[in-house]
Design a protein around this motif. Structure first.
Motif, short mmCIF file in Angstrom:
data_model
loop_
_atom_site.label_atom_id
_atom_site.label_comp_id
_atom_site.label_asym_id
_atom_site.label_seq_id
_atom_site.Cartn_x
_atom_site.Cartn_y
_atom_site.Cartn_z
N TRP A 89 0.84 -1.20 0.00
CA TRP A 89 0.00 0.00 0.00
C TRP A 89 0.87 1.25 0.00
O TRP A 89 0.60 2.21 -0.73
N ILE A 90 1.92 1.26 0.82
CA ILE A 90 2.82 2.41 0.91
C ILE A 90 3.52 2.66 -0.42
O ILE A 90 3.63 3.80 -0.88
N VAL A 91 4.00 1.60 -1.06
CA VAL A 91 4.70 1.75 -2.34
C VAL A 91 3.77 2.31 -3.41
O VAL A 91 4.11 3.27 -4.11
N VAL A 92 2.58 1.75 -3.52
CA VAL A 92 1.62 2.24 -4.52
C VAL A 92 1.26 3.70 -4.25
O VAL A 92 1.29 4.54 -5.16
N ALA A 93 0.96 4.03 -3.02
CA ALA A 93 0.59 5.41 -2.68
C ALA A 93 1.77 6.36 -2.92
O ALA A 93 1.57 7.48 -3.39
N SER A 94 3.00 5.91 -2.62
CA SER A 94 4.17 6.75 -2.85
C SER A 94 4.41 7.01 -4.32
O SER A 94 4.90 8.07 -4.71
N LEU A 95 4.08 6.04 -5.16
CA LEU A 95 4.22 6.23 -6.60
C LEU A 95 3.16 7.18 -7.16
O LEU A 95 3.40 7.88 -8.13
N ILE A 96 2.00 7.20 -6.53
CA ILE A 96 0.93 8.08 -6.98
C ILE A 96 1.18 9.52 -6.55
O ILE A 96 0.99 10.45 -7.33
N ILE A 97 1.62 9.72 -5.32
CA ILE A 97 1.88 11.06 -4.81
C ILE A 97 3.21 11.06 -4.08
O ILE A 97 3.34 10.54 -2.98
N GLU A 98 4.20 11.61 -4.74
CA GLU A 98 5.57 11.55 -4.21
C GLU A 98 5.75 12.37 -2.94
O GLU A 98 6.34 11.90 -1.97
N VAL A 99 5.25 13.58 -2.94
CA VAL A 99 5.44 14.45 -1.78
C VAL A 99 4.32 14.16 -0.78
O VAL A 99 3.23 14.73 -0.86
N SER A 100 4.58 13.24 0.13
CA SER A 100 3.57 12.86 1.12
C SER A 100 4.24 12.18 2.30
O SER A 100 5.45 11.97 2.30
N GLY A 101 3.45 11.79 3.27
CA GLY A 101 3.96 11.09 4.43
C GLY A 101 4.13 9.59 4.21
O GLY A 101 4.62 8.90 5.10
N PHE A 102 3.72 9.08 3.05
CA PHE A 102 3.83 7.65 2.82
C PHE A 102 5.26 7.14 2.92
O PHE A 102 5.51 6.07 3.43
N ARG A 103 6.20 7.94 2.45
CA ARG A 103 7.61 7.51 2.50
C ARG A 103 8.12 7.40 3.94
O ARG A 103 9.07 6.67 4.20
N LEU A 104 7.52 8.10 4.87
CA LEU A 104 7.92 7.99 6.28
C LEU A 104 7.61 6.61 6.84
O LEU A 104 8.27 6.15 7.76
N ALA A 105 6.60 5.96 6.30
CA ALA A 105 6.19 4.65 6.82
C ALA A 105 7.10 3.53 6.34
O ALA A 105 7.20 2.49 6.97
N SER A 106 7.80 3.70 5.23
CA SER A 106 8.61 2.63 4.66
C SER A 106 9.64 2.05 5.63
O SER A 106 9.72 0.84 5.75
N PRO A 107 10.44 2.87 6.34
CA PRO A 107 11.42 2.27 7.26
C PRO A 107 10.76 1.48 8.39
O PRO A 107 11.30 0.48 8.84
N SER A 108 9.58 1.87 8.81
CA SER A 108 8.92 1.17 9.91
C SER A 108 8.43 -0.21 9.50
O SER A 108 8.12 -1.03 10.35
N GLN A 109 8.35 -0.46 8.20
CA GLN A 109 7.87 -1.75 7.73
C GLN A 109 8.91 -2.86 7.87
O GLN A 109 8.56 -4.02 7.95
N SER A 110 10.18 -2.50 7.92
CA SER A 110 11.22 -3.53 7.94
C SER A 110 11.09 -4.46 9.14
O SER A 110 11.32 -5.66 9.02
N ALA A 111 10.68 -3.95 10.28
CA ALA A 111 10.54 -4.78 11.47
C ALA A 111 9.41 -5.80 11.30
O ALA A 111 9.57 -6.96 11.64
#
Length: 120
Positions: A89-111
């Protein structure tokens, strides 16, 4: 969970002015079903405020975060699909709207991606 809380607080400040209209059921109009370009600015602003706060994924994200904390407290593993589906979901949303908070969630997914599966 923190991102969901921040989302609700930061955008909630801006949306607070719309709450009286929501309580008067002003979102329950036919105009909200019209094409966006034909809606009045006030209707668009109310819609945007709703979908960026109460109608957003922030509240379910807070609940998922609380569930993760609760499961961790009981030393129960997270199912791997949780992390993978949120990452997708984060990847798709980040591709749709680059300037957003979605990219902040990516590092938290690794755990959650590396957590052992529950085998169910």
């Amino acid at each position: 969970m923190v991102i969901g809380i921040l989302h609700m607080v930061v955008l909630g400040i801006d949306a607070a002015a719309e709450i009286p209209g929501w309580l008067r059921l002003e979102l329950w109009t036919v105009e909200h079903w019209q094409p966006l370009r034909t809606q009045r600015l006030e209707v668009l602003a109310s819609n945007a405020a709703f979908w960026s706060t109460v109608g957003s994924f922030a509240l379910p994200l807070i609940m998922i975060g609380a569930l993760v904390v609760w499961l961790g407290g009981k030393h129960l593993p997270l199912p791997s699909f949780l992390g993978w589906s949120l990452l997708a979901w984060i990847v798709v949303a980040s591709l749709i709207i680059e300037v957003s908070g979605f990219r902040l969630a990516s590092p938290s997914q690794s755990a959650s991606l590396s957590a052992p599966d529950d085998k169910n």
